[in-house]
Motif scaffolding. Structure first.
Motif, PDB file in Angstrom:
ATOM      1  N   GLY A  55      -0.076  -1.756  23.605  1.00 36.81           N
ATOM      2  CA  GLY A  55      -0.422  -0.346  23.671  1.00 36.81           C
ATOM      3  C   GLY A  55       0.506   0.558  22.885  1.00 36.81           C
ATOM      4  O   GLY A  55       0.372   1.783  22.945  1.00 36.81           O
ATOM      5  N   GLU A  56       1.428  -0.043  22.145  1.00 32.47           N
ATOM      6  CA  GLU A  56       2.374   0.775  21.405  1.00 32.47           C
ATOM      7  C   GLU A  56       1.824   1.106  20.026  1.00 32.47           C
ATOM      8  O   GLU A  56       1.101   0.303  19.428  1.00 32.47           O
ATOM      9  N   PHE A  57       2.178   2.281  19.524  1.00 35.06           N
ATOM     10  CA  PHE A  57       1.741   2.708  18.195  1.00 35.06           C
ATOM     11  C   PHE A  57       2.952   2.656  17.276  1.00 35.06           C
ATOM     12  O   PHE A  57       3.870   3.461  17.394  1.00 35.06           O
ATOM     13  N   VAL A  58       2.967   1.664  16.376  1.00 36.40           N
ATOM     14  CA  VAL A  58       4.126   1.496  15.502  1.00 36.40           C
ATOM     15  C   VAL A  58       3.715   1.766  14.057  1.00 36.40           C
ATOM     16  O   VAL A  58       2.723   1.217  13.575  1.00 36.40           O
ATOM     17  N   CYS A  59       4.485   2.622  13.390  1.00 35.31           N
ATOM     18  CA  CYS A  59       4.232   2.872  11.981  1.00 35.31           C
ATOM     19  C   CYS A  59       5.247   2.101  11.146  1.00 35.31           C
ATOM     20  O   CYS A  59       6.421   2.001  11.518  1.00 35.31           O
ATOM     21  N   VAL A  60       4.793   1.569  10.034  1.00 36.06           N
ATOM     22  CA  VAL A  60       5.680   0.896   9.095  1.00 36.06           C
ATOM     23  C   VAL A  60       5.750   1.759   7.839  1.00 36.06           C
ATOM     24  O   VAL A  60       4.726   2.042   7.218  1.00 36.06           O
ATOM     25  N   VAL A  61       6.958   2.208   7.521  1.00 30.56           N
ATOM     26  CA  VAL A  61       7.144   3.099   6.385  1.00 30.56           C
ATOM     27  C   VAL A  61       8.025   2.402   5.366  1.00 30.56           C
ATOM     28  O   VAL A  61       8.961   1.688   5.727  1.00 30.56           O
ATOM     29  N   GLY A  62       7.710   2.586   4.111  1.00 26.89           N
ATOM     30  CA  GLY A  62       8.556   2.001   3.086  1.00 26.89           C
ATOM     31  C   GLY A  62       8.070   2.413   1.719  1.00 26.89           C
ATOM     32  O   GLY A  62       6.938   2.881   1.575  1.00 26.89           O
ATOM     33  N   PRO A  63       8.926   2.247   0.727  1.00 28.62           N
ATOM     34  CA  PRO A  63       8.541   2.610  -0.639  1.00 28.62           C
ATOM     35  C   PRO A  63       7.394   1.738  -1.119  1.00 28.62           C
ATOM     36  O   PRO A  63       7.178   0.651  -0.604  1.00 28.62           O
ATOM     37  N   SER A  64       6.673   2.211  -2.119  1.00 30.34           N
ATOM     38  CA  SER A  64       5.535   1.414  -2.583  1.00 30.34           C
ATOM     39  C   SER A  64       6.055   0.132  -3.223  1.00 30.34           C
ATOM     40  O   SER A  64       7.103   0.107  -3.846  1.00 30.34           O
ATOM     41  N   GLY A  65       5.315  -0.948  -3.009  1.00 33.19           N
ATOM     42  CA  GLY A  65       5.725  -2.243  -3.541  1.00 33.19           C
ATOM     43  C   GLY A  65       6.708  -2.980  -2.655  1.00 33.19           C
ATOM     44  O   GLY A  65       7.221  -4.027  -3.053  1.00 33.19           O
ATOM     45  N   CYS A  66       6.953  -2.474  -1.436  1.00 35.36           N
ATOM     46  CA  CYS A  66       7.938  -3.152  -0.596  1.00 35.36           C
ATOM     47  C   CYS A  66       7.286  -4.229   0.259  1.00 35.36           C
ATOM     48  O   CYS A  66       7.943  -4.904   1.029  1.00 35.36           O
ATOM     49  N   GLY A  67       5.962  -4.380   0.134  1.00 33.87           N
ATOM     50  CA  GLY A  67       5.314  -5.460   0.883  1.00 33.87           C
ATOM     51  C   GLY A  67       4.641  -5.020   2.163  1.00 33.87           C
ATOM     52  O   GLY A  67       4.366  -5.851   3.020  1.00 33.87           O
ATOM     53  N   LYS A  68       4.370  -3.722   2.299  1.00 34.27           N
ATOM     54  CA  LYS A  68       3.733  -3.230   3.527  1.00 34.27           C
ATOM     55  C   LYS A  68       2.338  -3.826   3.706  1.00 34.27           C
ATOM     56  O   LYS A  68       1.990  -4.312   4.783  1.00 34.27           O
ATOM     57  N   SER A  69       1.556  -3.786   2.628  1.00 31.61           N
ATOM     58  CA  SER A  69       0.187  -4.320   2.744  1.00 31.61           C
ATOM     59  C   SER A  69       0.213  -5.822   2.957  1.00 31.61           C
ATOM     60  O   SER A  69      -0.602  -6.373   3.710  1.00 31.61           O
ATOM     61  N   THR A  70       1.184  -6.478   2.301  1.00 30.79           N
ATOM     62  CA  THR A  70       1.342  -7.919   2.486  1.00 30.79           C
ATOM     63  C   THR A  70       1.586  -8.232   3.957  1.00 30.79           C
ATOM     64  O   THR A  70       0.992  -9.162   4.515  1.00 30.79           O
ATOM     65  N   LEU A  71       2.436  -7.419   4.566  1.00 23.94           N
ATOM     66  CA  LEU A  71       2.746  -7.605   5.981  1.00 23.94           C
ATOM     67  C   LEU A  71       1.467  -7.531   6.824  1.00 23.94           C
ATOM     68  O   LEU A  71       1.202  -8.396   7.666  1.00 23.94           O
ATOM     69  N   LEU A  72       0.658  -6.499   6.560  1.00 23.76           N
ATOM     70  CA  LEU A  72      -0.578  -6.342   7.335  1.00 23.76           C
ATOM     71  C   LEU A  72      -1.531  -7.509   7.096  1.00 23.76           C
ATOM     72  O   LEU A  72      -2.168  -7.995   8.033  1.00 23.76           O
TER      73      LEU A  72
END
Lengths: 280, 259
Positions: B32-49
């Motif tokens: 039930g927690e809402f966690v945001c992942v923030v980071g510069p572009s190209g840091c692998g955020k989409s990869t993580l998802l």
């Protein structure tokens, strides 16, 4: 936007007798333009008949009968049931060959578009299939499989399959990976993914293949019948040719052309409009 | 609880050398927690998802939801990614699973109604505006009442009133269904407006370099002074951390109240 990436493939060559279907919803101005176009079409048909009549009366020869004579002949052949019987036989062959060619061509095309190895393996066969003269396949099929209906249908289908493959492969290559990713992210069963995410993207390509296919198949079927069957429009044309009966040849040609045009206009086009209604 | 532990995620580079996208990344999301992942572009955020969502399985590490593989997830992409040949309702129903189609259908209609899409149930996506398409995608993500919702910058390239409206709808649905949310963004303000907790990723190879609990009352106004203060404070305290982020995300909205 997504919708624009799925417009009809430009690379697909469509035969001139397969005009674009009119848009489904039409504004009044568009309707007026369409009405004008329809008048032009009818005028063009009339001009053709008139020219024919004119040429026939000028030539005044047995080899160029006038339209009335041909119409009378159609009536006579229909009343004697010869024309309907031969026409039915030919149309049956067209239908079966068309179905086989579309099914096999679609499956092979999808496989070649999807897997590079399959594409690499079959590509040379495809080029061969595209370039082998229809007459050669027909002769070989008759020689190898005998003078029977299945050899005839096989010969026609073999001629058509490569063009279906080329068109469908084009579509399979253009399939949007992002939409397939949605299906994976939501863990859709493969059947749902195939039927509701993958196949709809190929519909414009299937339709293009079907239209060019119909016109190709009905031309080849006649040759096949002429060479090795003892019924059907092609056989009948051969008999009429032996007797130099041009009126009869024109009668059969006209009826057959009318039937194919009707199939295109009343079956294929409405089907396409139904399947691609979302684009309007 | 969602437990993410990625030891390494490599991409084959064009030159033949492997590009290390994520390394030693560890994070958890409580139920039930809402966690945001923030980071510069190209840091692998989409990869993580993609890894968490099961779209990418080639990595070293493990992802588990309550001890098992995450199975029931909603996913919202950067683009709406609707099927153009399916109506709005059918797009949502496409992903709905369960035995009682009739009940699911009623639920989908209710959900779309809550997203103010009740009038366009039978319309094709091509007729909708960008904002409406995102709302359909949002409804699609919620229709199964998933235990986990993954969102990959879902409100990017929308004008700010539209984006804010969508964020409100997202928060309303999240509170109703109680899903854990992993929300990727490069917009710090957006993260602060939405999240219970914000995880900051380093430039590639990405790992969590700061785990920040956002203790602001809800509902939050993205343009409130409180949020503005927190934002300025963060930039002052961790300039190096946020160096890769756009200096003022949402420049357009600056100083203008949200519609």
């Amino acid at each position: 936007m997504r919708a624009e990436r799925l417009v009809r493939p430009a690379s697909v060559v469509r035969s001139p007798d397969a005009p674009r279907s009119p848009p489904v919803t039409a504004a009044p101005a568009v309707v007026a333009v369409q009405r004008g176009e329809r008048r032009l079409r009818i005028a063009s048909l009339l001009a053709f008949v008139l020219l024919w009549q004119l040429a026939a009366s000028l030539a005044d020869s047995r080899t160029l009968p006038d339209p009335i004579a041909v119409l009378a002949r159609i009536g006579a052949e229909t009343a004697a049931l010869t024309l309907p019987v031969h026409l039915a036989v030919t149309l049956g062959r067209v239908a079966v060959a068309f179905a086989v060619a579309m099914l096999v061509g679609a499956l092979v095309g999808m496989a070649m578009g999807r897997w590079r190895q399959v594409d690499a393996f079959l590509d040379a066969w495809l080029v061969l299939g595209l370039n082998i003269p229809a007459l050669v396949t027909i002769i070989l099929c008759y020689v190898w499989f005998g003078l029977n209906d299945w050899a005839a249908i096989l010969a026609v289908a073999i001629n058509k399959i490569p063009t279906v493959v080329v068109t469908v492969r084009e579509g399979a290559r253009a399939v949007d990976a992002k939409l397939l990713e949605v299906a994976r992210a939501y863990r859709l069963p493969w059947r749902t993914t195939f039927l509701r995410v993958y196949l709809p993207q190929l519909v414009p390509y299937f339709m293009a293949a079907a239209r060019s296919g119909l016109s190709l198949i009905w031309k080849i079927v006649l040759v096949v019948e002429l060479l090795g069957r003892s019924e059907g429009v092609g056989f009948q044309l051969n008999v009429l040719f032996q007797f130099f009966d041009i009126t009869g040849i024109l009668a059969y040609t006209l009826v057959f052309a009318a039937v194919v045009l009707a199939a295109e206009g009343w079956v294929l086009r409405p089907l396409e409009r139904r399947l691609t209604g979302w684009r309007a | 609880m969602l437990d993410i532990r990625i030891d390494a995620k490599r991409y084959p580079d064009r030159g033949g050398r492997a590009h290390l996208a994520l390394s030693a990344l560890q994070m958890t999301v409580r139920r039930g927690e809402f966690v945001c992942v923030v980071g510069p572009s190209g840091c692998g955020k989409s990869t993580l998802l993609n890894i968490v969502g099961g779209l990418d399985r080639v990595y070293a590490g493990s992802v588990s939801l309550d001890g098992g593989i995450p199975a029931d997830t909603g996913f919202m992409f950067q683009e709406p990614r609707l099927m153009p040949w399916l109506s709005v309702l059918d797009n949502v129903m496409l992903v709905a699973h369960g035995d009682e189609r009739a009940r699911l259908r009623a639920a989908a209609i209710e959900l779309l109604g809550a997203m103010e899409l009740g009038d366009v149930l039978d319309a094709y996506p091509g007729r909708l505006s960008g904002g409406m398409m995102r709302r359909v995608a949002l409804a699609r993500a919620f229709v199964n009442e998933p235990a986990l919702l993954l969102m990959d910058e879902p409100f990017v390239s929308l004008d700010s009133p539209t984006a804010n409206r969508l964020r409100e709808m997202l928060v309303a649905q999240w509170r109703r269904c109680g899903a854990s949310v992993l929300f990727v963004t490069h917009d710090l303000r957006e993260a602060l407006a939405l999240a219970d907790r914000v995880c900051f990723l380093s430039p590639a190879p990405g790992r969590v370099v700061l785990d920040l609990v956002v203790d602001l009352p809800r509902p939050r106004n993205p343009a409130s002074a409180q949020l503005e203060r927190l934002h300025a404070d963060l930039l002052a305290r961790h300039p190096e951390l946020l160096a890769g982020l756009p200096a003022a995300p949402g420049d357009v909205t600056e100083g203008r109240p949200a519609a």
